[in-house]
Structure formats: C-alpha cells, structure tokens
Design an enzyme around this catalytic site. Structure first.
Site, short mmCIF file in Angstrom:
data_model
loop_
_atom_site.label_atom_id
_atom_site.label_comp_id
_atom_site.label_asym_id
_atom_site.label_seq_id
_atom_site.Cartn_x
_atom_site.Cartn_y
_atom_site.Cartn_z
N ASP A 159 -7.57 -0.65 -8.60
CA ASP A 159 -6.14 -0.37 -8.78
C ASP A 159 -5.75 -0.66 -10.23
O ASP A 159 -6.57 -1.16 -11.02
CB ASP A 159 -5.29 -1.21 -7.82
CG ASP A 159 -4.09 -0.42 -7.28
OD1 ASP A 159 -3.43 0.26 -8.10
OD2 ASP A 159 -3.81 -0.49 -6.08
N PHE A 205 -7.41 5.67 -11.36
CA PHE A 205 -8.44 6.50 -10.72
C PHE A 205 -8.41 7.96 -11.16
O PHE A 205 -9.31 8.72 -10.82
CB PHE A 205 -8.42 6.38 -9.19
CG PHE A 205 -7.11 6.56 -8.48
CD1 PHE A 205 -6.25 7.61 -8.77
CD2 PHE A 205 -6.72 5.66 -7.49
CE1 PHE A 205 -5.05 7.78 -8.10
CE2 PHE A 205 -5.53 5.82 -6.80
CZ PHE A 205 -4.69 6.88 -7.10
N HIS A 222 -1.14 11.67 -0.07
CA HIS A 222 0.20 12.18 0.23
C HIS A 222 1.18 11.97 -0.93
O HIS A 222 2.28 12.53 -0.92
CB HIS A 222 0.75 11.59 1.53
CG HIS A 222 1.20 10.17 1.42
ND1 HIS A 222 2.13 9.62 2.28
CD2 HIS A 222 0.86 9.16 0.58
CE1 HIS A 222 2.35 8.36 1.98
NE2 HIS A 222 1.59 8.04 0.95
#
Length: 327
Positions: A195, A222, A240
C-alpha cells in the site's frame, strides 16, 4: 423517499454514544439519565430514543409509569464502540464522508464524475489524494475497511481453498484486517500488505502489531512501482474504484508479476448479469460514482477484464459474490 431519516437516526445515536452508555449500564436507563450521560437535551433525547425503539435498536421497560431503555442484542453487537465486530467506525465514515458526497449525487449523474471538490473543496485528479485528504480522513477510511473485514473477512478468505498459496500479496491491503484473516485461516501462509507509504505507516501504528509475525509490509503505488513476487495476489474491493482501462492496467501488472501456477483473488460485490440487482450493489455503484472513478460490475465483466490480460481458469463464488482466477 425517507430512508435518509433512518440513516441519520442511526448515525446520530452512535455519534452521541447512546448505545455505549446503555452497554456500560448494569440496568435499563431513563431518558433523563441517558440525556445527562450523552450531554444532550432531554426533549431531543426522548425523540431519538423513541425512534431507535421503533427501529428495534432499543428495548423499552415500564416501571411505575416510567419508561426505561436498554440495547437490543443487535445494537450491542454492532453499534457499540467496544464490540469486536462493531460497525461504529463504518457508521462514522458513512455519516461524515459518504453522506456529504451523496448530497451531490444529482451533479455526479450529470457530470459523470465524483464530487470531492463540491463536498470537501479538494481536487480529485488523484483519487487517493482526495480520499486520503488528511491523516484523520485516511484513518477513518482504514477503520471503515477494518470493521468490514472483521465481520466478513473469514467468510471471504475461506470461500475458496487458498491453502496451496503460501506467499500472498494483499494489494491495497489497508489496515491489514484481511491479511490477519488469511494468516488465521491458513497458518502456513505469509502475507505482504502492499500500500501507499502513509497507509503502511498508519497501519503499523494503529492496526498491525509485532505479534502479527507472518504479516509484512511493502510500500508503493501499485500502478507505478514493482509488485512483490507472490503465489497469490488479493485485490479486495480494489477494482471497483477504477475504470475498465485502469483495471486492465493494474491486472496486467499483476499478471506479469504472478509466478507460474499463481493466481489473483478478487473480492467484489457482484451485480446480476442482467443488471437487475441486487439493489444494495446497484446503490454501491452509485456510491462509486460520487466517490471514485469506478463502478460495480457483473461476474462476466470481471472475467472479461481478467481474460483480457491473460488469466484463465476463472471461477466465481456466487453466494458471497467472490471471484478467483488462476494463471
């Protein structure tokens, strides 16, 4: 039409600490006692308690013509701060962030983009700069995700047998709650949370302790930075957030990093193939419009994204709406 009245009743009751006060008490309390404990007006407290009773969040008890209140089991389990499966932090994020974005839903539909600029006065050119616009807001979002995975994470990670995958990378792993569920369900695995640097720092400070020895961290973006090598990549409620083009970009990077025989494990809320429901997921998709760049999708749409970058043997678990595929 009046659903927001119910939402705000629950939000305000949690924020004021109504359910916490009743949980701490050894007996039912009167409206007067509750109003004093939460520092609110008696008239307002009485109306709020009455509404919570109507919503079956509080029980009432009559004694010598007076009314006393106590939590229902549901309220004690999900609406108190101290419960291990509390939704309190999720409720706070819904009240103070999502609710404000939804005030501009009409504009979001007209413009086809999220509404951070109108709701909070911040640009959304970088989605997560807007989402994490302050340390406080980032912590609230991480607490939201933490509470969700504390409740349903075990079901998520055991929907498929992930035991063959010993080295797991949780992309956008946030608070580490899902990583903890993995190491609990599969004692032989190790999980790396990938992250952004500030998320990793906050996770180390507030969520993942030294006792979680099989969980490690890797800082990075990422979309830009090299991904750690792993047998399994988890993307839980990640795709999403993004357009199809950005999803393919990310999945392509995962595919290239994936070891032979490795897999990617997607966790998403799935729409029915004809788009007819479930209504909760249809509403989530509207929330993606006001808050992100993405949308909710069908299993076939996720399968098409995966196939487009080279993944095969795509499977999904319909009951709890999961999707997994293997290289």
């Amino acid at each position: 039409m009046e659903g927001f009245l119910i939402s705000k009743t629950v939000f305000s009751s949690c924020e004021l600490g109504v359910f916490d006060v009743l949980l701490a008490s050894e007996r039912p309390l009167s409206a007067e006692e509750i109003s004093q404990a939460i520092g609110a007006s008696l008239d307002g407290t009485q109306r709020l308690l009455s509404a919570c009773t109507g919503l079956q969040l509080l029980n009432t008890h009559q004694d010598k013509g007076r009314v006393f209140y106590s939590n229902t089991e549901q309220a004690s389990v999900y609406l108190t701060r101290s419960s291990p499966v509390s939704l309190y932090q999720s409720i706070q994020y819904s009240s103070r962030t999502i609710y404000l974005c939804w005030h501009y839903l009409t504009d979001a539909v007209r413009e086809g983009r999220n509404q951070y600029e109108k709701a909070f006065g911040v640009t959304s050119n970088d989605l997560f700069q807007a989402l994490y616009r302050s340390d406080e807001e980032m912590l609230k979002f991480m607490q939201l995700m933490n509470s969700i995975w504390n409740i349903c994470g075990k079901d998520v990670v055991t929907a498929f047998d992930l035991s063959p995958f010993k080295i797991i990378c949780d992309l956008g792993g946030c608070s580490g709650a899902l990583a903890k569920q993995c190491t609990s369900a599969y004692p032989e695995c190790r999980v790396t949370i990938f992250d952004l640097p500030k998320v990793v720092h906050t996770s180390r400070e507030h969520f993942v302790t030294e006792a979680d020895q099989r969980i490690s961290f890797h800082e990075g973006d990422f979309f830009k930075d090299p991904l750690p090598k792993a047998d399994l990549y988890i993307l839980a409620r990640i795709l999403h957030d993004w357009t199809d083009e950005r999803c393919i970009e990310l999945l392509s990077r995962v595919y290239k990093a994936c070891k032979p025989g490795g897999a990617v494990f997607l966790v998403e809320a799935l729409l029915h193939e004809d788009g007819s429901g479930p209504v909760t997921v249809q509403l989530y998709s509207l929330n993606m419009l006001v808050q992100t760049e993405g949308k909710e999708r069908t299993a076939a749409q996720y399968a098409a994204l995966l196939a487009a970058v080279g993944f095969t043997d795509i499977q999904h678990h319909q009951q709890i709406r999961l999707l997994v595929c293997q290289d």
